[in-house]
Motif scaffolding. Structure first.
Motif, PDB file in Angstrom:
ATOM      1  N   ILE A   1      33.193  10.303 -21.040  1.00 54.82           N
ATOM      2  CA  ILE A   1      32.069   9.077 -21.180  1.00 54.82           C
ATOM      3  C   ILE A   1      31.448   9.103 -22.675  1.00 54.82           C
ATOM      4  N   LYS A   2      31.052  10.425 -23.362  1.00 51.47           N
ATOM      5  CA  LYS A   2      30.730  10.504 -24.514  1.00 51.47           C
ATOM      6  C   LYS A   2      31.651  10.264 -25.571  1.00 51.47           C
ATOM      7  N   GLU A   3      32.740  10.667 -25.685  1.00 52.73           N
ATOM      8  CA  GLU A   3      33.778  10.605 -26.388  1.00 52.73           C
ATOM      9  C   GLU A   3      34.247   8.795 -26.628  1.00 52.73           C
ATOM     10  N   SER A   4      34.548   8.309 -25.226  1.00 53.13           N
ATOM     11  CA  SER A   4      35.013   6.949 -25.197  1.00 53.13           C
ATOM     12  C   SER A   4      33.685   5.764 -25.376  1.00 53.13           C
TER      13      SER A   4
ATOM     14  N   VAL B   1      26.195  13.344 -22.250  1.00 53.18           N
ATOM     15  CA  VAL B   1      25.594  11.919 -21.940  1.00 53.18           C
ATOM     16  C   VAL B   1      24.211  12.119 -21.629  1.00 53.18           C
ATOM     17  N   THR B   2      23.340  11.430 -22.174  1.00 50.83           N
ATOM     18  CA  THR B   2      21.924  11.525 -22.078  1.00 50.83           C
ATOM     19  C   THR B   2      21.369  10.403 -21.242  1.00 50.83           C
TER      20      THR B   2
ATOM     21  N   THR C   1      31.905  15.219 -13.550  1.00 50.08           N
ATOM     22  CA  THR C   1      31.609  16.851 -14.137  1.00 50.08           C
ATOM     23  C   THR C   1      30.433  16.761 -15.152  1.00 50.08           C
ATOM     24  N   ASN C   2      29.834  17.804 -15.339  1.00 46.30           N
ATOM     25  CA  ASN C   2      28.828  18.000 -16.559  1.00 46.30           C
ATOM     26  C   ASN C   2      27.902  16.883 -16.500  1.00 46.30           C
ATOM     27  N   ALA C   3      27.572  16.534 -15.278  1.00 44.81           N
ATOM     28  CA  ALA C   3      26.446  15.257 -15.108  1.00 44.81           C
ATOM     29  C   ALA C   3      25.164  16.465 -15.173  1.00 44.81           C
ATOM     30  N   THR C   4      23.956  15.865 -15.804  1.00 42.06           N
ATOM     31  CA  THR C   4      22.695  16.569 -15.541  1.00 42.06           C
ATOM     32  C   THR C   4      22.311  16.077 -14.143  1.00 42.06           C
ATOM     33  N   SER C   5      21.346  16.829 -13.408  1.00 47.03           N
ATOM     34  CA  SER C   5      20.761  16.369 -12.282  1.00 47.03           C
ATOM     35  C   SER C   5      20.256  14.945 -12.080  1.00 47.03           C
TER      36      SER C   5
END
Length: 100
Positions: free
Chosen positions: A7-10, A44-45, A75-79
């Motif tokens: 998500i961040k890169e794209s 991703v924030t 994956t790698n998603a914050t709560s």
């Protein structure tokens, strides 16, 4: 073999507009249904409930619950992001008319 969408890169670190959400959904649709898709939320924030509903609510509705969890790997998603995704799916399903 799972395909990965970063998500961040794209799309950047904050998914908060209808346009971005539609772009994410289009990217996922290009890979479905042939492959499981890993959606990487590293760094991703932000993700609005509206965007989560548009992306993940739509996918959940299209695939059904079982296939959604087989094909869409987050994956790698914050709560906080995980909660927003869950709320987006629930909100989408609550607004959907019940078929007779």
């Amino acid at each position: 073999m799972p395909r990965t969408i970063s998500i961040k890169e794209s799309f950047g670190t904050n998914i908060s507009s209808k346009q971005l959400a539609e772009q994410v959904l289009t990217a996922i649709h290009k890979l479905l249904p042939e492959y499981p898709i890993t959606i990487d939320f590293k760094n991703v924030t932000g993700l609005t409930t509206y965007c989560a509903s548009l992306i993940f609510g739509t996918l959940y509705d299209e695939l059904g619950g079982d296939l959604f969890y087989q094909k869409i790997i987050i994956t790698n998603a914050t709560s906080s992001i995980k909660i927003v995704i869950h709320e987006g799916i629930v909100g989408y399903l609550e607004k959907k008319p019940i078929s007779e």
